[in-house]
Design a protein around this motif. Structure first.
Motif, PDB file in Angstrom:
ATOM      1  N   ILE A   1      40.043  65.529  28.340  1.00 36.33           N
ATOM      2  CA  ILE A   1      40.187  66.877  28.881  1.00 36.33           C
ATOM      3  C   ILE A   1      40.991  66.741  30.172  1.00 36.33           C
ATOM      4  CG2 ILE A   1      37.991  67.588  27.853  1.00 36.33           C
ATOM      5  CD1 ILE A   1      36.777  67.602  30.661  1.00 36.33           C
ATOM      6  N   PRO A   2      41.586  67.832  30.689  1.00 34.15           N
ATOM      7  CA  PRO A   2      42.379  67.721  31.918  1.00 34.15           C
ATOM      8  C   PRO A   2      41.605  67.082  33.063  1.00 34.15           C
ATOM      9  CG  PRO A   2      42.740  69.849  30.879  1.00 34.15           C
ATOM     10  CD  PRO A   2      41.641  69.189  30.106  1.00 34.15           C
ATOM     11  N   GLU A   3      42.310  66.329  33.895  1.00 32.27           N
ATOM     12  CA  GLU A   3      41.673  65.578  34.970  1.00 32.27           C
ATOM     13  C   GLU A   3      40.896  66.469  35.932  1.00 32.27           C
ATOM     14  OE1 GLU A   3      41.346  62.510  35.092  1.00 32.27           O
ATOM     15  OE2 GLU A   3      42.853  61.734  33.704  1.00 32.27           O
ATOM     16  N   ALA A   4      41.416  67.668  36.205  1.00 25.53           N
ATOM     17  CA  ALA A   4      40.763  68.555  37.170  1.00 25.53           C
ATOM     18  C   ALA A   4      39.659  69.405  36.552  1.00 25.53           C
ATOM     19  CB  ALA A   4      41.804  69.469  37.822  1.00 25.53           C
ATOM     20  N   ALA A   5      39.493  69.329  35.233  1.00 20.92           N
ATOM     21  CA  ALA A   5      38.489  70.163  34.566  1.00 20.92           C
ATOM     22  C   ALA A   5      37.106  69.540  34.669  1.00 20.92           C
ATOM     23  CB  ALA A   5      38.868  70.352  33.100  1.00 20.92           C
ATOM     24  N   GLU A   6      36.084  70.395  34.705  1.00 21.51           N
ATOM     25  CA  GLU A   6      34.699  69.921  34.720  1.00 21.51           C
ATOM     26  C   GLU A   6      34.263  69.556  33.305  1.00 21.51           C
ATOM     27  OE1 GLU A   6      32.009  72.575  36.582  1.00 21.51           O
ATOM     28  OE2 GLU A   6      33.114  72.662  38.483  1.00 21.51           O
ATOM     29  N   SER A   7      33.529  68.462  33.216  1.00 21.03           N
ATOM     30  CA  SER A   7      32.996  68.050  31.928  1.00 21.03           C
ATOM     31  C   SER A   7      31.863  68.989  31.504  1.00 21.03           C
ATOM     32  CB  SER A   7      32.484  66.612  32.014  1.00 21.03           C
ATOM     33  OG  SER A   7      31.912  66.207  30.780  1.00 21.03           O
ATOM     34  N   TRP A   8      31.520  68.944  30.215  1.00 19.96           N
ATOM     35  CA  TRP A   8      30.366  69.721  29.749  1.00 19.96           C
ATOM     36  C   TRP A   8      29.679  69.022  28.595  1.00 19.96           C
ATOM     37  CZ3 TRP A   8      35.222  71.044  27.841  1.00 19.96           C
ATOM     38  CH2 TRP A   8      35.338  71.144  26.456  1.00 19.96           C
ATOM     39  N   ASP A   9      28.412  69.352  28.419  1.00 21.21           N
ATOM     40  CA  ASP A   9      27.613  68.856  27.299  1.00 21.21           C
ATOM     41  C   ASP A   9      26.488  69.848  27.059  1.00 21.21           C
ATOM     42  OD1 ASP A   9      26.261  67.437  25.340  1.00 21.21           O
ATOM     43  OD2 ASP A   9      25.258  66.118  26.773  1.00 21.21           O
ATOM     44  N   SER A  10      26.485  70.455  25.896  1.00 24.98           N
ATOM     45  CA  SER A  10      25.468  71.462  25.582  1.00 24.98           C
ATOM     46  C   SER A  10      24.110  70.852  25.278  1.00 24.98           C
ATOM     47  CB  SER A  10      25.915  72.290  24.372  1.00 24.98           C
ATOM     48  OG  SER A  10      25.914  71.490  23.195  1.00 24.98           O
ATOM     49  N   GLY A  11      24.109  69.528  24.983  1.00 26.71           N
ATOM     50  CA  GLY A  11      22.898  68.951  24.425  1.00 26.71           C
ATOM     51  C   GLY A  11      22.797  69.313  22.952  1.00 26.71           C
ATOM     52  N   VAL A  12      21.931  68.650  22.209  1.00 27.77           N
ATOM     53  CA  VAL A  12      21.822  68.888  20.770  1.00 27.77           C
ATOM     54  C   VAL A  12      20.919  70.083  20.508  1.00 27.77           C
ATOM     55  CG1 VAL A  12      21.137  67.916  18.547  1.00 27.77           C
ATOM     56  CG2 VAL A  12      22.199  66.443  20.271  1.00 27.77           C
ATOM     57  N   PHE A  13      21.476  71.086  19.841  1.00 30.76           N
ATOM     58  CA  PHE A  13      20.701  72.262  19.451  1.00 30.76           C
ATOM     59  C   PHE A  13      19.990  71.998  18.136  1.00 30.76           C
ATOM     60  CE2 PHE A  13      24.115  74.758  21.803  1.00 30.76           C
ATOM     61  CZ  PHE A  13      23.330  74.906  22.941  1.00 30.76           C
ATOM     62  N   GLU A  14      18.727  72.342  18.075  1.00 29.28           N
ATOM     63  CA  GLU A  14      17.971  72.187  16.841  1.00 29.28           C
ATOM     64  C   GLU A  14      17.638  73.533  16.210  1.00 29.28           C
ATOM     65  OE1 GLU A  14      14.600  69.751  17.531  1.00 29.28           O
ATOM     66  OE2 GLU A  14      15.778  67.976  18.085  1.00 29.28           O
ATOM     67  N   GLU A  15      17.702  74.611  17.009  1.00 29.99           N
ATOM     68  CA  GLU A  15      17.323  75.920  16.493  1.00 29.99           C
ATOM     69  C   GLU A  15      18.557  76.751  16.163  1.00 29.99           C
ATOM     70  OE1 GLU A  15      17.468  76.162  20.983  1.00 29.99           O
ATOM     71  OE2 GLU A  15      16.777  74.751  19.442  1.00 29.99           O
ATOM     72  N   GLN A  16      18.446  77.524  15.092  1.00 23.07           N
ATOM     73  CA  GLN A  16      19.535  78.402  14.690  1.00 23.07           C
ATOM     74  C   GLN A  16      19.711  79.519  15.713  1.00 23.07           C
ATOM     75  OE1 GLN A  16      18.957  80.138  10.846  1.00 23.07           O
ATOM     76  NE2 GLN A  16      20.952  81.132  10.779  1.00 23.07           N
ATOM     77  N   GLY A  17      20.955  79.835  16.036  1.00 26.36           N
ATOM     78  CA  GLY A  17      21.232  80.906  16.976  1.00 26.36           C
ATOM     79  C   GLY A  17      21.347  80.469  18.422  1.00 26.36           C
ATOM     80  N   ALA A  18      21.089  79.189  18.719  1.00 27.32           N
ATOM     81  CA  ALA A  18      21.215  78.694  20.092  1.00 27.32           C
ATOM     82  C   ALA A  18      22.681  78.744  20.513  1.00 27.32           C
ATOM     83  CB  ALA A  18      20.678  77.275  20.192  1.00 27.32           C
ATOM     84  N   THR A  19      22.925  79.030  21.789  1.00 26.64           N
ATOM     85  CA  THR A  19      24.300  79.184  22.271  1.00 26.64           C
ATOM     86  C   THR A  19      24.549  78.358  23.531  1.00 26.64           C
ATOM     87  OG1 THR A  19      23.780  81.104  23.661  1.00 26.64           O
ATOM     88  CG2 THR A  19      24.394  81.533  21.362  1.00 26.64           C
ATOM     89  N   PHE A  20      25.824  78.082  23.763  1.00 27.78           N
ATOM     90  CA  PHE A  20      26.276  77.401  24.977  1.00 27.78           C
ATOM     91  C   PHE A  20      27.653  77.935  25.320  1.00 27.78           C
ATOM     92  CE2 PHE A  20      28.865  74.044  26.913  1.00 27.78           C
ATOM     93  CZ  PHE A  20      28.120  73.776  28.053  1.00 27.78           C
ATOM     94  N   SER A  21      27.901  78.185  26.611  1.00 30.03           N
ATOM     95  CA  SER A  21      29.180  78.750  27.039  1.00 30.03           C
ATOM     96  C   SER A  21      29.846  77.881  28.093  1.00 30.03           C
ATOM     97  CB  SER A  21      28.973  80.164  27.597  1.00 30.03           C
ATOM     98  OG  SER A  21      28.492  81.036  26.597  1.00 30.03           O
ATOM     99  N   TYR A  22      31.177  77.888  28.065  1.00 31.10           N
ATOM    100  CA  TYR A  22      31.981  77.164  29.042  1.00 31.10           C
ATOM    101  C   TYR A  22      33.224  77.992  29.329  1.00 31.10           C
ATOM    102  CZ  TYR A  22      34.817  73.396  31.099  1.00 31.10           C
ATOM    103  OH  TYR A  22      35.607  72.639  31.935  1.00 31.10           O
ATOM    104  N   THR A  23      33.545  78.148  30.609  1.00 30.96           N
ATOM    105  CA  THR A  23      34.733  78.894  31.013  1.00 30.96           C
ATOM    106  C   THR A  23      35.860  77.930  31.349  1.00 30.96           C
ATOM    107  OG1 THR A  23      33.406  80.730  31.869  1.00 30.96           O
ATOM    108  CG2 THR A  23      35.681  80.561  32.655  1.00 30.96           C
ATOM    109  N   PHE A  24      36.998  78.143  30.728  1.00 29.28           N
ATOM    110  CA  PHE A  24      38.160  77.265  30.892  1.00 29.28           C
ATOM    111  C   PHE A  24      39.033  77.776  32.031  1.00 29.28           C
ATOM    112  CE2 PHE A  24      36.551  76.465  26.752  1.00 29.28           C
ATOM    113  CZ  PHE A  24      36.846  75.143  26.471  1.00 29.28           C
ATOM    114  N   GLU A  25      39.230  76.923  33.005  1.00 33.61           N
ATOM    115  CA  GLU A  25      40.030  77.289  34.175  1.00 33.61           C
ATOM    116  C   GLU A  25      41.333  76.492  34.256  1.00 33.61           C
ATOM    117  OE1 GLU A  25      39.315  79.756  35.961  1.00 33.61           O
ATOM    118  OE2 GLU A  25      37.185  80.130  35.646  1.00 33.61           O
TER     119      GLU A  25
END
Length: 226
Positions: free
Chosen positions: A94-118
Motif C-alpha cells: 500500500i502507499p508509504e504514507a497510507a495507514e495500515s488496516w486489519d479488520s480481524g477475522v469476522f465469524e458472523e454474517q453481516g459484520a462490517t469494517f470500514s476504511y477511508t482512503f486518503e
C-alpha cells in the motif's frame, strides 16, 4: 422614561444585529450539513462452494472515499499487505504514507469494517484465513502507484488471472469476481470457440482430402446412349 427609551434602543440594536447576521447567512447561501467525506463503496466477502472471494475484486475510488467490507458468508478479514499484519512477512503493498488496516477475522454474517482512503495509489489486501487460496483484492485510489506496482504478488497468494491490473480497475471502475483477463483475441471464451472453429475446419479439410482420394468422384465410364 429614560430607562424605557434605553431598553427600546437596546432592543432595536439587538434586532438590527440579529437581522444583519441572518441576512448575511442567506446572502452566502443555505447552510447544509457536511458528510465529512466522499462516497462509500461496498465490498462483500463471501464463501461459495469452495470459492473464497471479495466482490468486487478490483475497485477504483477517489481520495476521501470510504470502502465498507461486509461479511456475506464464511469467516473472512480485510487486511492490508503490511508487515505488521498477521500471516504476511513480505514487502509493503500500500502507499508509504497510507495507514495500515486489519479488520480481524469476522465469524458472523453481516459484520462490517470500514476504511477511508486518503493517499493516492494502489492498495492490495487479503483475507487472513484464505490468502493462500487466492482471496485477495485491489483498490486504486485516484491513480495507480506505490509499492504494489513495483512487484507482482507471490503466485501462492494469487492464482493466475485473479488480481486485476490497476489500469483496468481505473478504466472499468469496478471489476466483479471472478475476474477473467481479456486480450485482443477476446479472452478465454473467444479462444475456446476459435479453437473449436479451427479444429472443425481442419477436420473438414482432412475428410475432404480423404474423400477425394477414395475415387468416389472420378468420372464414371458409362455406355453411350443409342
Amino acid at each position: 422614561m429614560v430607562r424605557n427609551a434605553t431598553n427600546r434602543s437596546t432592543r432595536r440594536g439587538f434586532l438590527r444585529t440579529v437581522g444583519g447576521a441572518t441576512a448575511g447567512l442567506f446572502a452566502a447561501g443555505p447552510v447544509t450539513a457536511q458528510s465529512g467525506g466522499g462516497e462509500t463503496h461496498t465490498v462483500t466477502m463471501a464463501t461459495d462452494r469452495g470459492s473464497f472471494y471479495y466482490d468486487p475484486v478490483g475497485l477504483h475510488v477517489e481520495p476521501g472515499d470510504t470502502v465498507e467490507w461486509v461479511n456475506e458468508s464464511g469467516q473472512h478479514s480485510a487486511t492490508a499487505y503490511t508487515q505488521n499484519n498477521p500471516r504476511y512477512d513480505g514487502s509493503r503493498r500500500i502507499p508509504e504514507a497510507a495507514e495500515s488496516w486489519d479488520s480481524g477475522v469476522f465469524e458472523e454474517q453481516g459484520a462490517t469494517f470500514s476504511y477511508t482512503f486518503e493517499e493516492p495509489g494502489t492498495y492490495d489486501y487479503y483475507c487472513i484465513p484464505h490468502k493462500t487460496l487466492g482471496m485477495v483484492g485491489r483498490i486504486v485510489c485516484g491513480s495507480p502507484g506505490g509499492p504494489a506496482e513495483e512487484s507482482a504478488l507471490p503466485e501462492s497468494d494469487t492464482p493466475r488471472g485473479v488480481m486485476p491490473p490497476s489500469d483496468t480497475i481505473v478504466e472499468e471502475g469496478s471489476l466483479e469476481w471472478p475476474y477473467v483477463p481479456t486480450t485482443n483475441h477476446g479472452g478465454p471464451p473467444m479462444l475456446f470457440w476459435s479453437s473449436v472453429g479451427v479444429v472443425g475446419l481442419t477436420s473438414a479439410y482432412l475428410f475432404s482430402v480423404y474423400d477425394r482420394s477414395s475415387g468416389r468422384y472420378e468420372e464414371l465410364d458409362l455406355p453411350d446412349d443409342e
